[in-house]
Scaffold this active site. Sequence first.
Site, PDB file in Angstrom:
ATOM      1  N   HIS A 166     -14.366  -2.848   8.512  1.00 17.86           N
ATOM      2  CA  HIS A 166     -13.723  -2.523   7.234  1.00 17.86           C
ATOM      3  C   HIS A 166     -14.003  -3.568   6.155  1.00 17.86           C
ATOM      4  O   HIS A 166     -13.318  -3.596   5.137  1.00 17.86           O
ATOM      5  CB  HIS A 166     -12.203  -2.354   7.409  1.00 17.86           C
ATOM      6  CG  HIS A 166     -11.843  -1.331   8.436  1.00 17.86           C
ATOM      7  ND1 HIS A 166     -12.065   0.017   8.251  1.00 17.86           N
ATOM      8  CD2 HIS A 166     -11.305  -1.454   9.674  1.00 17.86           C
ATOM      9  CE1 HIS A 166     -11.656   0.679   9.327  1.00 17.86           C
ATOM     10  NE2 HIS A 166     -11.211  -0.189  10.198  1.00 17.86           N
ATOM     11  N   GLU A 226      -2.771   6.876   7.833  1.00 22.51           N
ATOM     12  CA  GLU A 226      -3.298   8.008   7.087  1.00 22.51           C
ATOM     13  C   GLU A 226      -4.461   8.636   7.845  1.00 22.51           C
ATOM     14  O   GLU A 226      -5.058   8.026   8.732  1.00 22.51           O
ATOM     15  CB  GLU A 226      -3.738   7.590   5.680  1.00 22.51           C
ATOM     16  CG  GLU A 226      -4.801   6.536   5.629  1.00 22.51           C
ATOM     17  CD  GLU A 226      -5.037   6.012   4.216  1.00 22.51           C
ATOM     18  OE1 GLU A 226      -4.124   6.105   3.386  1.00 22.51           O
ATOM     19  OE2 GLU A 226      -6.139   5.507   3.960  1.00 22.51           O
ATOM     20  N   ARG A 242      -7.203  -7.861  -8.796  1.00 17.58           N
ATOM     21  CA  ARG A 242      -7.949  -9.113  -8.924  1.00 17.58           C
ATOM     22  C   ARG A 242      -9.413  -8.784  -9.151  1.00 17.58           C
ATOM     23  O   ARG A 242      -9.816  -7.618  -9.136  1.00 17.58           O
ATOM     24  CB  ARG A 242      -7.817  -9.935  -7.639  1.00 17.58           C
ATOM     25  CG  ARG A 242      -8.204  -9.139  -6.396  1.00 17.58           C
ATOM     26  CD  ARG A 242      -8.241  -9.973  -5.159  1.00 17.58           C
ATOM     27  NE  ARG A 242      -8.297  -9.188  -3.933  1.00 17.58           N
ATOM     28  CZ  ARG A 242      -9.380  -8.617  -3.433  1.00 17.58           C
ATOM     29  NH1 ARG A 242     -10.527  -8.720  -4.088  1.00 17.58           N
ATOM     30  NH2 ARG A 242      -9.349  -7.936  -2.296  1.00 17.58           N
ATOM     31  N   LYS A 273       0.822  -1.209   0.000  1.00 18.55           N
ATOM     32  CA  LYS A 273       0.000   0.000   0.000  1.00 18.55           C
ATOM     33  C   LYS A 273       0.858   1.261   0.000  1.00 18.55           C
ATOM     34  O   LYS A 273       0.516   2.258  -0.624  1.00 18.55           O
ATOM     35  CB  LYS A 273      -0.944  -0.006   1.202  1.00 18.55           C
ATOM     36  CG  LYS A 273      -2.136  -0.945   1.054  1.00 18.55           C
ATOM     37  CD  LYS A 273      -3.056  -0.811   2.239  1.00 18.55           C
ATOM     38  CE  LYS A 273      -4.376  -1.528   2.011  1.00 18.55           C
ATOM     39  NZ  LYS A 273      -4.229  -2.966   1.832  1.00 18.55           N
TER      40      LYS A 273
END
Length: 673
Positions: free
Chosen positions: A235, A200, A292, A116
Amino acid sequence: MFTKILIANRGEIACRVIKTARQMGILTVAVYSDADAESLHVNMADEAVYIGPSPSKESYLLGDKVIEAAIRTGAQAIHPGYGFLSENAEFCRACSDNNITFIGPPIPAIEAMGSKSAAKSIMEAADVPLVPGYHGDDQNPAIIKKAADEMGYPVLLKATAGGGGKGMRQVWSEDEFDEALAAAKRESLSSFGDDTMLVEKYLTQPRHVEIQVFCDNHGNAVYLFERDCSVQRRHQKVIEEAPAPGMTDELRSKMGESAIQSAQAIGYQGAGTVEFLLDVDGSFYFMEMNTRLQVEHPVTEMISGQDLVEWQLRVAAGEDLPLSQEQLKINGHAFEARIYAEDPNNDFLPATGTLNFLQPPIESENVRVDTGVRQGDDVSVFYDPMIAKLIVWDENRDKALQRLAKSLMEYRIKGVTTNIDFLYNLATAKPFVEADLDTGFIEKHHDLIFHKEETLLNDELPIAALYLVLAQKAQAQSKANNSKDPSSPWHQNNAWRLNEANLHRFEIEHNDVIYPVSVEEKRSGNSAYFMISINGKTLDCQGRIDGEQLFANIDGYRFNATIGENDNHYSLFRQSGVFHFSKVSPDLGQADDEANAGGLTAPMNGTMVSLLADVNEHVEKDQPLLIMEAMKMEHTIRAPSAGMVKEFYFTAGDMVDGGAELVDFVASTDEGA
């Protein structure tokens, strides 16, 4: 085009790929573990190869075993599905080394998006908008915490190699940071073999909107519109829809072009999803790119009329994209609801068991069910507890949402606890109907979704009581009809008492609260009616049961409702949502409750991850004692009160049976008590 492919996955996605391959005349090979020996995907495939024991790290995650199976069966290509090896660059490289086509993006693209933090750097260079954060290589916890402190809380910790909510934690204050970072790193290491983290800024009212992109090997790229995946728990997405509500053509074009820009920055090929956070002011920020096929791809298929697995196969075989951007059109609206074996009332704890009864809604051009299980199958502790994906389509959002609610009402599963009723409540909640969406939707509307509001109780408790009275009378009548002496007083169920009113008394349980019920049966001519007293009200009630339908008249208000039953637990479906209740058995008294209360026991079968306290250490209430992992999730067991740990019965790495005692814990007592 390939003549035979191997599917390196299991469950519903393996079945989904097999269906398209069969339509294209392509033979399929399944792989399976001990737990999946008799599974649906194995039976659907033309061939199947055993690859190891039930734990995924000993079977589905062993790339060399999958490659061996492909070579053995002569498969020319491997479709990885999602999860497992789908974003594993080394597995992709092994496919190439053995002249097997990997049905997915090239190795450099997987590597670029596999981290990431690296992905953020690439997107920053490509002028794709980013959420403020720290994506650096220095993983010193103090450095990560300093970055979080400087950008201000709340922040979001993410595993750089992560996905599906694994290795991810919201941190709301500085005091929570150290524990959250340690937990996220542990979960990331367990799930991905890598505990590198990024942090973040956490946007408090964002929507999660993702763009489906497709690129071929000839420089062509398109986006197949967007999906709104804002409604999430832990999440992980719960209900997805396409197109996103309130999306303008201008914003769709900007986000679509940005998604293609992201894909082209890494030389992408095949199906991919670029995920954005969409803020309330219309600004959007790159989150990550999934290299994917996504779990929620069917909603894109429903509104575009395209088979994305077929597109994957054609692109992997070297063909051009089937359509250009100008040829792609949006038609109608679609929803996908993920049917899980889990308990929403217990923090969505995954459930295991046997699917003793399984009746999905009837499939049609408007209703689709993607599943990998059948009636009688087990929901195993070894894999994700998703049972199926329910996908619906109609010409607009309102009609599609009505169809979703109806289909959820018709879905019947017995043997395991599921989230179907929770999904129905969510889909019928006024804020969801009005598309007032953000990623905190479930937390924000918790009481509404879980039907804890007093106005709903006043409406629904009398209906539940009436149903139980009518069901009891129907059962007594059935026994009488099948008896040699139908007029026997032992078959009567009218609470008859000499010189007293005919009174029933029983109790209803809802959300762990017991409600006493008093029912007086009366007659008017040939008709019976009931005066039902519950929750401080007495109402005039009449009704009848026909199958799963209750036809009721309560104080002159006539309506009908649907009732589902599962092991003496009932679900009352109405337009306002679903109401759970059960009839309290008279033999379950306080002594039984006390005998079963407390206890630091394993919530389900799993593996001990770590012990967080020392023997003979004094701990405070809610202090973490140990961590277990089960069904791809961590479960933290906390102290029920202040006290002392006398002994741990397991060590890290041990397998633990559900219900097993984990800790010898002695609660503190006040001096002089």
